[in-house]
Design a protein around this motif. Structure first.
Motif, PDB file in Angstrom:
ATOM      1  N   ASP A 175     -18.341  11.505  68.325  1.00 41.75           N
ATOM      2  CA  ASP A 175     -18.064  11.519  66.893  1.00 41.75           C
ATOM      3  C   ASP A 175     -18.348  10.140  66.295  1.00 41.75           C
ATOM      4  O   ASP A 175     -18.070   9.110  66.940  1.00 41.75           O
ATOM      5  CB  ASP A 175     -16.600  11.860  66.628  1.00 41.75           C
ATOM      6  CG  ASP A 175     -16.304  13.330  66.876  1.00 41.75           C
ATOM      7  OD1 ASP A 175     -17.243  14.064  67.221  1.00 41.75           O
ATOM      8  OD2 ASP A 175     -15.137  13.723  66.722  1.00 41.75           O
ATOM      9  N   PRO A 176     -18.907  10.079  65.068  1.00 41.21           N
ATOM     10  CA  PRO A 176     -19.048   8.780  64.397  1.00 41.21           C
ATOM     11  C   PRO A 176     -17.676   8.136  64.192  1.00 41.21           C
ATOM     12  O   PRO A 176     -16.680   8.834  63.996  1.00 41.21           O
ATOM     13  CB  PRO A 176     -19.699   9.143  63.055  1.00 41.21           C
ATOM     14  CG  PRO A 176     -20.319  10.478  63.266  1.00 41.21           C
ATOM     15  CD  PRO A 176     -19.451  11.180  64.267  1.00 41.21           C
ATOM     16  N   SER A 177     -17.616   6.818  64.245  1.00 39.84           N
ATOM     17  CA  SER A 177     -16.351   6.110  64.066  1.00 39.84           C
ATOM     18  C   SER A 177     -15.751   6.443  62.706  1.00 39.84           C
ATOM     19  O   SER A 177     -16.395   6.223  61.676  1.00 39.84           O
ATOM     20  CB  SER A 177     -16.575   4.597  64.179  1.00 39.84           C
ATOM     21  OG  SER A 177     -17.108   4.271  65.448  1.00 39.84           O
ATOM     22  N   PRO A 178     -14.524   6.940  62.650  1.00 45.25           N
ATOM     23  CA  PRO A 178     -13.945   7.381  61.379  1.00 45.25           C
ATOM     24  C   PRO A 178     -13.732   6.247  60.383  1.00 45.25           C
ATOM     25  O   PRO A 178     -13.764   6.465  59.180  1.00 45.25           O
ATOM     26  CB  PRO A 178     -12.617   8.025  61.793  1.00 45.25           C
ATOM     27  CG  PRO A 178     -12.301   7.431  63.124  1.00 45.25           C
ATOM     28  CD  PRO A 178     -13.615   7.188  63.781  1.00 45.25           C
ATOM     29  N   GLY A 179     -13.534   5.029  60.862  1.00 42.98           N
ATOM     30  CA  GLY A 179     -13.272   3.922  59.946  1.00 42.98           C
ATOM     31  C   GLY A 179     -14.433   3.592  59.034  1.00 42.98           C
ATOM     32  O   GLY A 179     -14.247   3.011  57.958  1.00 42.98           O
ATOM     33  N   PHE A 180     -15.652   3.948  59.434  1.00 41.74           N
ATOM     34  CA  PHE A 180     -16.835   3.595  58.651  1.00 41.74           C
ATOM     35  C   PHE A 180     -17.261   4.686  57.680  1.00 41.74           C
ATOM     36  O   PHE A 180     -18.208   4.504  56.939  1.00 41.74           O
ATOM     37  CB  PHE A 180     -18.010   3.268  59.586  1.00 41.74           C
ATOM     38  CG  PHE A 180     -17.808   2.028  60.389  1.00 41.74           C
ATOM     39  CD1 PHE A 180     -17.967   0.780  59.817  1.00 41.74           C
ATOM     40  CD2 PHE A 180     -17.445   2.117  61.721  1.00 41.74           C
ATOM     41  CE1 PHE A 180     -17.780  -0.367  60.559  1.00 41.74           C
ATOM     42  CE2 PHE A 180     -17.258   0.970  62.471  1.00 41.74           C
ATOM     43  CZ  PHE A 180     -17.418  -0.273  61.891  1.00 41.74           C
ATOM     44  N   VAL A 181     -16.582   5.819  57.704  1.00 38.93           N
ATOM     45  CA  VAL A 181     -17.025   6.932  56.867  1.00 38.93           C
ATOM     46  C   VAL A 181     -15.934   7.399  55.914  1.00 38.93           C
ATOM     47  O   VAL A 181     -16.030   8.454  55.323  1.00 38.93           O
ATOM     48  CB  VAL A 181     -17.493   8.118  57.740  1.00 38.93           C
ATOM     49  CG1 VAL A 181     -18.713   7.731  58.545  1.00 38.93           C
ATOM     50  CG2 VAL A 181     -16.374   8.595  58.664  1.00 38.93           C
ATOM     51  N   ARG A 182     -14.905   6.582  55.728  1.00 36.23           N
ATOM     52  CA  ARG A 182     -13.768   7.003  54.905  1.00 36.23           C
ATOM     53  C   ARG A 182     -14.197   7.337  53.481  1.00 36.23           C
ATOM     54  O   ARG A 182     -13.799   8.349  52.921  1.00 36.23           O
ATOM     55  CB  ARG A 182     -12.702   5.905  54.906  1.00 36.23           C
ATOM     56  CG  ARG A 182     -11.396   6.318  54.258  1.00 36.23           C
ATOM     57  CD  ARG A 182     -10.334   5.241  54.423  1.00 36.23           C
ATOM     58  NE  ARG A 182     -10.007   5.019  55.822  1.00 36.23           N
ATOM     59  CZ  ARG A 182     -10.308   3.911  56.492  1.00 36.23           C
ATOM     60  NH1 ARG A 182     -10.954   2.918  55.895  1.00 36.23           N
ATOM     61  NH2 ARG A 182      -9.966   3.771  57.748  1.00 36.23           N
ATOM     62  N   ASP A 183     -15.030   6.480  52.882  1.00 37.55           N
ATOM     63  CA  ASP A 183     -15.451   6.736  51.507  1.00 37.55           C
ATOM     64  C   ASP A 183     -16.281   7.997  51.400  1.00 37.55           C
ATOM     65  O   ASP A 183     -16.152   8.766  50.441  1.00 37.55           O
ATOM     66  CB  ASP A 183     -16.263   5.546  50.966  1.00 37.55           C
ATOM     67  CG  ASP A 183     -15.386   4.332  50.696  1.00 37.55           C
ATOM     68  OD1 ASP A 183     -14.154   4.488  50.695  1.00 37.55           O
ATOM     69  OD2 ASP A 183     -15.943   3.243  50.483  1.00 37.55           O
ATOM     70  N   TRP A 184     -17.132   8.240  52.383  1.00 33.49           N
ATOM     71  CA  TRP A 184     -17.967   9.437  52.327  1.00 33.49           C
ATOM     72  C   TRP A 184     -17.146  10.699  52.496  1.00 33.49           C
ATOM     73  O   TRP A 184     -17.509  11.764  51.993  1.00 33.49           O
ATOM     74  CB  TRP A 184     -19.060   9.368  53.387  1.00 33.49           C
ATOM     75  CG  TRP A 184     -20.123   8.360  53.080  1.00 33.49           C
ATOM     76  CD1 TRP A 184     -20.337   7.173  53.705  1.00 33.49           C
ATOM     77  CD2 TRP A 184     -21.111   8.441  52.037  1.00 33.49           C
ATOM     78  NE1 TRP A 184     -21.401   6.509  53.135  1.00 33.49           N
ATOM     79  CE2 TRP A 184     -21.888   7.271  52.106  1.00 33.49           C
ATOM     80  CE3 TRP A 184     -21.408   9.395  51.063  1.00 33.49           C
ATOM     81  CZ2 TRP A 184     -22.946   7.026  51.239  1.00 33.49           C
ATOM     82  CZ3 TRP A 184     -22.456   9.154  50.194  1.00 33.49           C
ATOM     83  CH2 TRP A 184     -23.224   7.980  50.287  1.00 33.49           C
ATOM     84  N   ARG A 185     -16.026  10.616  53.202  1.00 35.65           N
ATOM     85  CA  ARG A 185     -15.160  11.783  53.333  1.00 35.65           C
ATOM     86  C   ARG A 185     -14.555  12.170  51.994  1.00 35.65           C
ATOM     87  O   ARG A 185     -14.171  13.328  51.792  1.00 35.65           O
ATOM     88  CB  ARG A 185     -14.048  11.504  54.347  1.00 35.65           C
ATOM     89  CG  ARG A 185     -14.523  11.383  55.794  1.00 35.65           C
ATOM     90  CD  ARG A 185     -13.346  11.008  56.693  1.00 35.65           C
ATOM     91  NE  ARG A 185     -13.781  10.661  58.024  1.00 35.65           N
ATOM     92  CZ  ARG A 185     -13.938  11.520  59.026  1.00 35.65           C
ATOM     93  NH1 ARG A 185     -13.700  12.797  58.808  1.00 35.65           N
ATOM     94  NH2 ARG A 185     -14.331  11.110  60.209  1.00 35.65           N
ATOM     95  N   ALA A 186     -14.448  11.218  51.055  1.00 35.98           N
ATOM     96  CA  ALA A 186     -13.873  11.509  49.738  1.00 35.98           C
ATOM     97  C   ALA A 186     -14.812  12.344  48.882  1.00 35.98           C
ATOM     98  O   ALA A 186     -14.394  12.911  47.871  1.00 35.98           O
ATOM     99  CB  ALA A 186     -13.530  10.204  49.015  1.00 35.98           C
ATOM    100  N   GLY A 187     -16.063  12.430  49.252  1.00 37.56           N
ATOM    101  CA  GLY A 187     -17.026  13.217  48.494  1.00 37.56           C
ATOM    102  C   GLY A 187     -18.306  12.452  48.251  1.00 37.56           C
ATOM    103  O   GLY A 187     -18.457  11.297  48.641  1.00 37.56           O
ATOM    104  N   PHE A 188     -19.222  13.111  47.582  1.00 37.73           N
ATOM    105  CA  PHE A 188     -20.512  12.526  47.244  1.00 37.73           C
ATOM    106  C   PHE A 188     -20.421  11.834  45.879  1.00 37.73           C
ATOM    107  O   PHE A 188     -19.741  12.325  44.978  1.00 37.73           O
ATOM    108  CB  PHE A 188     -21.601  13.596  47.206  1.00 37.73           C
ATOM    109  CG  PHE A 188     -21.817  14.293  48.508  1.00 37.73           C
ATOM    110  CD1 PHE A 188     -22.618  13.729  49.488  1.00 37.73           C
ATOM    111  CD2 PHE A 188     -21.210  15.510  48.766  1.00 37.73           C
ATOM    112  CE1 PHE A 188     -22.812  14.367  50.704  1.00 37.73           C
ATOM    113  CE2 PHE A 188     -21.405  16.162  49.974  1.00 37.73           C
ATOM    114  CZ  PHE A 188     -22.204  15.587  50.941  1.00 37.73           C
TER     115      PHE A 188
END
Length: 317
Positions: A175-188
């Motif tokens: 899995d990609p490291s979750p700490g680096f994708v937090r903003d992208w999880r909020a949406g586009f």
């Protein structure tokens, strides 16, 4: 002469009404947010009688904007810009704006970038056999396919996730490291802030970086976009590079979107296409060739771009 007088009176009344509607005061409003890379420029105009209306002949120069006087103009600037707003009659206002706030750093580790690519491609290819129950039917089109695979590639791929998505294959990567994708999880990113739904044009403009039109630069997970114009302009159409064919030829995958109209509308389907076949597509608008004006180019998700060296020197489209 009576008809002449009546006509003159009517013309005078019409001219007076127009003068009362003519905008005489203009005010530029810039709506921005620290979490949204898109700025919204609105021009508020008032007439002689205080009527608020969109300005006449409004234009914005000096900055890469899109939109119109009624809806406002939208801007995402990679660098500080000096824009000039003009409107009729004789309105001019200069605006100095800093670079738009960035949404998210890219995945900084090559392992994370490769993990995202692998999961993204695996999820795309899964949809060829049967659409995932987690992919909402109302969002089954070319942009919806990209949104679904992007979002689920960033998920934590637990047993519960596998059941929800009906992903039966083995784990294709970590899995990609979750700490680096937090903003992208909020949406586009969209003009209305981060949203789980973003049409293809917003994915292209805000979630991707332009690589140029040389498809030899493409990697699995990269995208190509088309814009079909003409009298009945259609939304952006997108395709994604996936794993090469057995002979090593580049392959792309896309959703056709709904087909037909009215009671005969069909939901469409996910299809594979060899790049060689696409270059000779019966519809020239879908040929990814530099001379095709409908071909917008090759793009890469922003979270995969780890610096200027990852991008071509071509300007954004």
């Amino acid at each position: 002469m009576k008809p002449v007088r009546v006509l003159a009176a009517a013309l005078a009344v019409g001219a007076g009404a127009i003068l009362l509607l003519v905008p005489v005061r203009h005010h530029v409003v810039v709506e921005s947010s620290a979490t949204n890379p898109v700025r919204h420029l609105r021009i508020e105009s008032r007439s002689l009688v205080g009527l608020r209306r969109p300005g006449w002949g409004v234009a914005v120069t000096g900055a890469p904007v899109w939109g119109n006087a009624r809806e406002g103009f939208f801007l995402r600037a990679e660098q500080p810009v000096q824009a000039m707003v003009t409107a009729w009659p004789g309105f001019r206002q200069s605006l100095s704006m800093d670079a738009s706030p960035a949404i998210t750093l890219a995945l900084s580790e090559e392992g994370d970038r490769q993990a995202f690519r692998t999961w993204f491609v695996a999820l795309l290819e899964q949809q060829v056999e049967a659409p995932s129950p987690a992919w909402e039917p109302a969002q089954r089109d070319c942009a919806g396919l990209l949104r679904f695979a992007f979002r689920e590639a960033l998920a934590t791929h637990t047993a519960a996730w596998r059941e929800r998505v009906a992903f039966t294959s083995g784990a294709p990567a970590q899995d990609p490291s979750p700490g680096f994708v937090r903003d992208w999880r909020a949406g586009f990113p969209t003009p209305d802030g981060p949203q789980p739904f973003a049409k293809g044009a917003y994915l292209r403009r805000f979630a991707c970086e332009f690589l140029g039109r040389d498809l030899q630069l493409a990697k699995p997970g990269d995208l190509i976009f088309f814009a079909r114009g003409g009298a009945h302009a259609q939304p952006d159409h997108a395709m994604a590079f996936v794993r090469p064919d057995v002979d090593g030829a580049p392959m792309l995958l896309y959703h056709t979107g709904p087909e037909g109209s009215g009671v005969r509308t069909q939901p469409g389907e996910v299809r594979r296409a060899r790049l060689d076949d696409l270059l000779h597509h019966p519809d020239p608008d879908f040929r990814p060739l530099p001379e095709n004006a409908a071909f917008l180019g090759l793009y890469r998700w922003r979270l995969l771009v780890n610096g200027p060296s990852d991008l071509s020197s071509a300007p954004r489209s």
